[in-house]
Design a protein around this motif. Structure first.
Motif, PDB file in Angstrom:
ATOM      1  N   ARG A 246       9.421   3.426  -8.991  1.00  0.00           N
ATOM      2  CA  ARG A 246       8.425   2.523  -9.572  1.00  0.00           C
ATOM      3  C   ARG A 246       8.619   1.113  -9.060  1.00  0.00           C
ATOM      4  N   ASN A 247       9.898   0.790  -8.900  1.00  0.00           N
ATOM      5  CA  ASN A 247      10.260  -0.518  -8.401  1.00  0.00           C
ATOM      6  C   ASN A 247       9.721  -0.775  -6.984  1.00  0.00           C
ATOM      7  N   LYS A 249       7.109   0.669  -5.743  1.00  0.00           N
ATOM      8  CA  LYS A 249       5.654   0.625  -5.859  1.00  0.00           C
ATOM      9  C   LYS A 249       5.199  -0.759  -6.350  1.00  0.00           C
ATOM     10  N   ASP A 250       5.926  -1.299  -7.317  1.00  0.00           N
ATOM     11  CA  ASP A 250       5.521  -2.572  -7.902  1.00  0.00           C
ATOM     12  C   ASP A 250       5.701  -3.751  -6.959  1.00  0.00           C
ATOM     13  N   ARG A 251       6.804  -3.718  -6.243  1.00  0.00           N
ATOM     14  CA  ARG A 251       7.089  -4.849  -5.355  1.00  0.00           C
ATOM     15  C   ARG A 251       7.782  -4.250  -4.140  1.00  0.00           C
ATOM     16  N   THR A 252       6.995  -3.944  -3.136  1.00  0.00           N
ATOM     17  CA  THR A 252       7.508  -3.059  -2.087  1.00  0.00           C
ATOM     18  C   THR A 252       8.504  -3.740  -1.150  1.00  0.00           C
ATOM     19  N   TYR A 293       0.920   7.350 -11.193  1.00  0.00           N
ATOM     20  CA  TYR A 293       1.152   5.949 -10.879  1.00  0.00           C
ATOM     21  C   TYR A 293       0.996   5.700  -9.371  1.00  0.00           C
ATOM     22  N   ALA A 295       2.895   6.559  -7.035  1.00  0.00           N
ATOM     23  CA  ALA A 295       4.143   6.062  -6.465  1.00  0.00           C
ATOM     24  C   ALA A 295       4.891   7.155  -5.718  1.00  0.00           C
TER      25      ALA A 295
END
Ligand SMILES: Nc1ncnc2c1ncn2[C@@H]1O[C@H](COP(=O)(O)OP(=O)(O)O)[C@@H](O)[C@H]1O
Ligand SMILES: [Mg+2]
Length: 731
Positions: A246-247, A249-252, A293, A295
């Motif tokens: 997820r990390n 995906k959020d801030r690649t 999500y 991701a």
């Protein structure tokens, strides 16, 4: 690497890597497929190639989850991955250097025990630091062990071992082995100091630290991580994986995580020892979550088609004159499963169905029909096993009881054979029969491990053992592990002992009904489990800690060890309390309280009550804070109920006052009189009476004041009456 047939799925991975290296965009890719479909080979091949595509050093690391011991091996795959990344960073593009560094760092890390987790911060620099310092310091053959501690000596010994195993040419280039020793010794001390600085408080802190570490490393070098056989991953590792996914995906950032798993294992679900039922596999739930999500990319690995099988036949038998339909026959038999294809071709060769003629051309025996070869993968494996001599068979049988990964030392102990002979058998099985190979993992005791060349082979051999013989081998393996007090050693000891005495099934789960209760064995397992649970808690493997505590409770109830039961019920309650899961926690505290009533152990009873009460108070206060007054009131009432049959004491006084206060400010004045009467009555003949009486008077006065101050005097008449009555009560 042995023969590799190109597959289209590889291209998809290359595209992902390109995106990471050129555009800084990371991703998570899972490859699923049936056993033997070539997941491991495909991804390992990809990892090996990574460096050749780009100028930069791509940091790569891989680790496998094992279906070995019933108790999961929390974070172990991640530990191996972090170590490998560190080694890769220091080694640049030199593969051999990387492997040697890996061993050295591994030793340093193991020395830190379960606290290794505290040291994530300096990963990525350990190997480099060791090397730089080593080059700088002067030649010295002795290591500074001025403290003379045994632990340090054994650490030095283990390092020496590490170097013996890492006899790379680059090591020879550094003439001061003793100096390197010292350097690493110092590094490890730094590591110990570092522990104190970055003390982690929770699992989330740890997850955050890992992701920060990966982010930092990825600034200089793109990273590729491979986690194999995720269907067997422990819960902690799965959670970390999904946190990272997820990390990204959020801030690649340039991190490519590749996972593999067997889809049919996920469909079967997984046993939940806490609830005692088979649940949805935890991985499946997370996969669905990540897909929602966006991701995660999933690739379902196809099987070989006819032309790929032809390719593999021609590569294995370079000059051949096989009949036209040979490849189709193999395809029809194996449905294109690469492992099955490989085993079948081996089988044909070893049974001389395939032979080489005078001109070195491979041919199929003239009267051969496809019906002569075993029709299932299990049967091919059986055929292969049966062709071994008795000595090798026994070796593999003992190995299979240890699991997918086995130690030669343990086999030698069990067979009462000297190690050299065992090593020789192993070498034959490895070089000639290709049934085993050396494992990358070096365990905490620095025993080397070997692995079955494939997991199905191990399962097959294990399953075909005579049941009594199998149990007896389990007991012998347990005994052999007994002296190893590391986490791995303890786990193996407990697991094999439990299986041997029919307490655990082969997955290490406690049987629903245990028939022969062997008290001594259970006691032994409990001792080991207590140590392991302690390690888990220290290294934030909370899910595993929870499971093992439940197992401890279950086992101690089997031998009527109620005290242990209570101790661990309370421990779980405390964990749930810290996680703010009030309702669940309460069940445990209540259960401990009820169980302790049956015991005549005052000290334990008091401790249980203290824990329970402090929980109820905490819960009440947290409700108060969020203005859920009636829930807070109920919690205090529960607490008074627990104290009901005990002598009046200061804790009861405190809770009574808090409850009265809530009654006053929430207008529940009807309950006040009764509570005051009851508590004064209970306090009557105790030393606390006078003080308590005085406190009640001032409490009611304060309540009246408070109500007026907020402009709500509706209940003050009633409260004044109570106060007057109270003042007239004889003190
Ligand atoms: N691309 C390939 N080329 C040649 N042989 C392969 C290939 N992929 C798999 N195999 C054969 O199949 C066997 C099993 O592959 P493996 O990667 O271990 O399967 P999985 O991980 O899916 O269980 C390998 O040992 C090898 O003999
Ligand atoms: Mg595999």
């Amino acid at each position: 690497m042995s023969l590799f047939i190109e597959r289209s799925e590889l291209e998809k991975l290359r595209i992902k890597l390109d995106d990471a290296v050129k555009n800084g965009i990371g991703s998570v890719v899972f490859i699923s497929g049936e056993p033997g479909s070539g997941k491991t080979m495909l991804i390992e091949k990809f990892l090996k190639e990574c460096d050749s595509y780009y100028e930069q050093n791509i940091l790569t690391a891989s680790s496998r989850c094992l279906d070995m011991d019933g108790v999961s091996r929390g974070f172990l795959p991640w530990k191996e991955i972090l170590i490998e990344l560190d080694a890769d960073k220091a080694a640049g593009k030199d593969e051999e250097k990387k492997n040697n560094f890996k061993k050295v760092i591994k030793v340093i890390f193991d020395d830190a025990g379960p606290e290794w987790i505290q040291s994530i911060d300096i990963i990525g620099d350990i190997a480099a630091a060791a090397l730089t310092t080593a080059k700088a310091i002067s030649k010295t053959d002795t290591i500074d062990v001025s403290t003379g501690e045994v632990k340090k000596l054994s650490f030095a010994e283990r390092l020496k071992n590490a170097f013996n195993h890492s006899a790379g040419a680059w090591l020879g280039a550094i003439p001061m082995v003793g100096g390197l020793f010292e350097a690493i010794f110092k590094t490890s001390q730094k590591l110990a100091e570092n522990e104190q600085q970055t003390f982690l408080k929770s699992q989330e802190d740890f997850f955050w630290l890992v992701s920060k570490k990966l982010r930092d490393m990825a600034k200089e070098n793109p990273i590729v991580i491979f986690l194999d056989d995720l269907q067997w991953a422990d819960l902690s590792s799965i959670n970390l994986l999904f946190y990272l996914a997820r990390n990204i995906k959020d801030r690649t950032y340039p991190l490519l995580i590749i996972g593999s798993y067997r889809y049919e294992c996920l469909k079967e679900g997984r046993f939940n020892p806490i609830k005692g039922i088979i649940e949805q596999h935890p991985l499946l739930e997370k996969i669905n979550n990540l897909i929602r999500y966006s991701a995660l990319d999933e690739i379902h690995l196809s099987l070989f088609n006819k032309s790929q099988i032809k390719e593999i036949i021609n590569a294995t038998f370079p000059k051949n004159d096989f009949p036209e339909n040979f490849a189709s026959d193999i395809y029809n038999l194996t449905k294109g499963n690469p492992l099955f294809v490989d085993e079948t071709l081996k089988n044909l060769r070893e049974n001389f169905f395939i032979y080489q003629d005078k001109n070195k051309v491979f041919r199929l025996r003239s009267k051969f029909t496809i019906n002569e070869i075993p029709r299932t993968i299990a049967a091919v494996l059986n055929d292969r096993f049966m062709r071994l001599n008795e000595e090798m068979q026994l070796f593999l049988q003992v190995a299979s009881v240890q699991g997918e990964r086995f130690s030669l030392e343990i086999i030698s102990k069990i067979l009462g054979e000297n190690l050299v002979k065992i090593e020789k058998i192993n070498a034959n099985l490895s070089d000639i029969h290709k049934m085993v190979h050396k494992s990358d993992v070096i365990d905490e005791d620095f025993r080397e491990y070997y692995e079955f060349s494939n997991n199905l082979l191990q399962k097959y051999i294990y399953e075909s053992l005579n049941p009594d013989f199998r149990l007896s081998l389990h007991r012998k393996v347990a005994t052999a592990y007994k002296e190893y007090q590391t986490e791995d050693g303890l786990k193996n000891y407990a697991f094999h002992l439990g299986v041997a005495s029919r307490i655990f099934d082969q997955k290490g789960q406690i049987f629903e009904k245990v028939f022969n209760i062997n008290t001594d064995d259970i006691k032994e397992i409990l001792v080991a489990y207590k140590k392991i649970s302690n390690n888990y808690i220290k290294s934030f493997r909370l899910e595993e800690a929870n499971i093992i505590c439940h197992n401890i409770i279950h086992l101690s109830s089997l031998i009527n060890d109620t005290e242990t039961e209570i101790e661990f019920i309370t421990l779980i309650g405390r964990g749930l309390k810290l996680a703010g899961k009030w309702n669940e926690a309460e069940k445990y505290y209540k259960s401990a309280f009820n169980k302790s009533k049956e015991l005549k152990n005052d000290e334990l009873n008091n401790r249980v009550i203290e824990n329970y009460i402090s929980f109820l108070e905490l819960k009440a206060r947290s409700f108060e804070k969020s203005n859920r007054i009636s829930e807070a009131i109920n919690s205090y009432i529960d607490a008074l109920q627990v104290l009901k049959n005990l002598n009046f004491n200061l804790i009861e006084a405190r809770i009574t006052k808090q409850l009265l206060w809530l009654y006053m400010i929430s207008g529940k004045t009807n309950n006040i009189k009764k509570l005051i009467d009851e508590s004064l009555n209970k306090a009557k003949d105790t030393e606390h009476y006078n003080e308590f009486y005085g406190q009640l008077i001032s409490l009611i006065s304060k309540g009246i004041e408070f109500n007026s101050s907020i402009g709500d005097g509706r209940n003050n008449n009633r409260l004044n009456q109570i106060l007057t009555t109270l003042r007239n009560t004889p003190s």
